[in-house]
Write a protein that holds these residues in place. Structure first.
Motif, short mmCIF file in Angstrom:
data_model
loop_
_atom_site.label_atom_id
_atom_site.label_comp_id
_atom_site.label_asym_id
_atom_site.label_seq_id
_atom_site.Cartn_x
_atom_site.Cartn_y
_atom_site.Cartn_z
N MET A 1 0.68 -1.07 -0.15
CA MET A 1 0.21 0.10 0.11
C MET A 1 0.95 1.35 0.20
O MET A 1 1.56 1.35 0.54
N ALA A 2 0.68 1.95 -0.64
CA ALA A 2 1.37 3.17 -1.21
C ALA A 2 0.35 4.46 -0.29
O ALA A 2 -0.54 5.02 0.01
N LEU A 3 1.17 4.61 1.15
CA LEU A 3 0.56 6.16 2.26
C LEU A 3 0.96 6.87 2.49
O LEU A 3 2.62 7.00 3.39
N ASP A 4 1.13 7.37 1.97
CA ASP A 4 2.05 8.98 1.77
C ASP A 4 1.41 9.98 3.35
O ASP A 4 2.30 11.15 3.64
N THR A 5 0.40 9.91 2.74
CA THR A 5 -0.20 10.20 4.27
C THR A 5 -1.32 9.91 5.40
O THR A 5 -1.17 8.58 4.99
N ALA A 6 -1.50 10.48 6.55
CA ALA A 6 -2.11 10.07 7.54
C ALA A 6 -3.78 9.50 6.62
O ALA A 6 -4.66 8.43 7.72
N VAL A 7 -4.22 9.65 6.26
CA VAL A 7 -5.69 10.22 6.24
C VAL A 7 -5.74 8.77 4.66
O VAL A 7 -7.05 9.24 4.27
N ASP A 8 -4.91 8.12 4.10
CA ASP A 8 -5.20 7.30 2.98
C ASP A 8 -6.12 5.93 3.00
O ASP A 8 -5.60 4.74 2.18
N ILE B 1 6.24 3.76 9.13
CA ILE B 1 5.52 2.11 8.44
C ILE B 1 4.18 2.73 7.36
O ILE B 1 4.18 1.19 6.68
N ALA B 2 4.34 3.97 6.89
CA ALA B 2 3.22 3.32 5.47
C ALA B 2 4.11 2.17 4.15
O ALA B 2 3.79 1.57 3.91
N ALA B 3 5.27 2.33 4.24
CA ALA B 3 5.71 1.37 3.40
C ALA B 3 5.97 0.09 3.51
O ALA B 3 5.89 -1.25 2.79
N ASP B 4 5.36 -0.60 5.38
CA ASP B 4 5.05 -1.88 5.30
C ASP B 4 4.11 -2.29 5.18
O ASP B 4 3.76 -3.36 5.74
N LEU B 5 2.86 -1.25 4.83
CA LEU B 5 1.21 -1.71 5.49
C LEU B 5 1.47 -2.41 4.03
O LEU B 5 1.62 -2.14 3.27
N GLN B 6 0.00 -3.50 4.31
CA GLN B 6 -0.40 -4.73 3.22
C GLN B 6 -2.08 -4.34 3.50
O GLN B 6 -1.83 -4.51 4.70
N ARG B 7 -2.59 -4.65 2.30
CA ARG B 7 -4.31 -4.60 2.43
C ARG B 7 -4.08 -6.14 2.43
O ARG B 7 -4.26 -6.48 1.63
N HIS B 8 -5.09 -6.37 3.20
CA HIS B 8 -5.56 -7.48 3.01
C HIS B 8 -7.42 -7.29 2.74
O HIS B 8 -7.97 -7.20 2.88
N GLY B 9 -7.64 -8.85 2.31
CA GLY B 9 -8.96 -9.59 1.88
C GLY B 9 -9.56 -10.21 2.27
O GLY B 9 -8.89 -11.64 1.73
#
Length: 229
Positions: free
Chosen positions: A5-12, A29-37
């Protein structure tokens, strides 16, 4: 299904705890976040195994379960988009099993490193843990002291706080398992709440018609257990 997940700010994202972070902490932590389903009803964290990821629900409602003296599992708390699960890895202790539907996650090692680098990030995460412990304490008191209809009203409010809309897809038998009550008891309680026009029940669905009435049944408990509706 999962992906970086590309998370550049805290609101994405759809998680309020992540949204509330300071921009500098979110960037850690943005670069390490993964989105799961993940399919609903499955086990997300197994208490018999080490916690290697921390999860931040977006559209999921996650239940924490514990065993009763008879070995029957019951739910002791809920976490939705207001928080996270798997925080025991930050405290080096264990929590009951947790399950979910759709969420973000980060490896425990990466989150620990980010918390070491940022006291404000650690403080924000610990603040949520304190809020959950408060919810847990009220759940324990409610389970010990409240009549079944109040416990049910309280749990429905907690679910309502963590979903969009007023429709809850859940069966009587599932509510009975969550609250450690007989299915017939759940049916009787729902009839009482329907009679007060707080709910409308159909097969496999419960619609919240009058939240204020439901809160009246839950009385003082509803304020402490809310996820932020």
């Amino acid at each position: 299904m999962h992906g970086r997940m590309a998370l550049d700010t805290a609101v994405d994202c759809g998680n309020a705890l992540l949204q509330s972070l300071h921009p500098e902490d979110a960037a850690l932590i943005a670069a390490d976040l993964q989105r799961h389903g993940v399919g609903g009803g499955g086990i997300l964290l197994d208490p018999a195994r080490p916690v290697d990821r921390v999860y931040f629900p977006e559209t999921a409602v996650i239940g924490l379960r514990a065993a009763t003296a008879t070995g029957r599992m019951m739910e002791i708390g809920l976490v939705g988009r207001e928080g996270m699960v798997g925080w025991s890895a930050l405290l080096d202790n264990e929590m009951p099993g947790q399950y979910a539907v759709a969420l973000l996650s980060i490896p425990t090692t990466r989150l620990r490193a980010a918390c070491s680098a940022s006291p404000t990030l650690l403080a924000d995460l610990l603040r949520f843990m304190g809020q959950f412990v408060q919810q847990l304490s009220h759940t324990i008191v409610s389970t010990a002291c409240d009549p079944a209809e109040r416990r049910l009203a309280r749990w429905l409010l907690m679910l309502h706080d963590r979903i969009d809309g007023d429709e809850i897809a859940i069966k009587h038998s599932e509510l009975g398992m969550l609250l450690n009550l007989r299915r017939a008891t759940i049916t009787d309680c729902l009839h009482i709440l329907e009679g007060e026009r707080a709910l409308r029940c159909t097969r496999g669905h419960i619609a919240i018609r009058d939240r204020a009435m439901l809160e009246a049944f839950a009385r003082h408990n509803c304020a402490e257990t809310s996820g932020g509706r």
